[in-house]
Write a protein that holds these residues in place. Structure first.
Motif, PDB file in Angstrom:
ATOM      1  N   GLU A 219      51.086  35.220  -3.255  1.00 45.23           N
ATOM      2  CA  GLU A 219      52.029  34.315  -3.921  1.00 45.23           C
ATOM      3  C   GLU A 219      51.326  33.041  -4.373  1.00 45.23           C
ATOM      4  O   GLU A 219      51.580  32.542  -5.469  1.00 45.23           O
TER       5      GLU A 219
ATOM      6  N   GLU B  81      49.580  33.880  -7.529  1.00 44.11           N
ATOM      7  CA  GLU B  81      50.465  34.234  -8.641  1.00 44.11           C
ATOM      8  C   GLU B  81      51.192  33.027  -9.239  1.00 44.11           C
ATOM      9  O   GLU B  81      51.331  32.934 -10.470  1.00 44.11           O
ATOM     10  N   LEU B  82      51.657  32.118  -8.422  1.00 45.68           N
ATOM     11  CA  LEU B  82      52.455  30.990  -8.924  1.00 45.68           C
ATOM     12  C   LEU B  82      51.729  30.119  -9.946  1.00 45.68           C
ATOM     13  O   LEU B  82      52.262  29.876 -11.025  1.00 45.68           O
TER      14      LEU B  82
ATOM     15  N   ARG C 112      49.664  39.556  -7.652  1.00 42.10           N
ATOM     16  CA  ARG C 112      50.698  39.848  -6.649  1.00 42.10           C
ATOM     17  C   ARG C 112      50.271  41.001  -5.747  1.00 42.10           C
ATOM     18  O   ARG C 112      50.586  41.025  -4.565  1.00 42.10           O
TER      19      ARG C 112
END
Length: 68
Positions: A30, A33-34, A50
């Motif tokens: 995460e 990915e963010l 992810r």
């Protein structure tokens, strides 16, 4: 929890060790990915980040995906 094999084995032997490891691995995916999403990178890049810690045989994290 994620590092040297002996340290990892000792951490996993603790109560909740496997669950904690899965949480840490999911958080790593995460966290990758963010910012990629904020940068406007494509859906393929976000999917790769992810699922970056998955394994072909379905024993990876965070979703235990297997090849089809």
């Amino acid at each position: 929890m994620i590092g040297e094999p002996a340290e990892e084995a000792a951490a996993v032997a603790l109560p909740g060790g496997h669950a904690s490891k899965a949480v840490v691995m999911a958080a790593r995916c995460e966290a990758a990915e963010l910012p990629a999403g904020r940068l406007g990178l494509g859906a393929g890049v976000l999917t790769a980040l992810r699922h970056g810690l998955e394994r072909w045989g379905g024993r990876g994290n965070p979703a235990a995906l297997a090849a089809s």
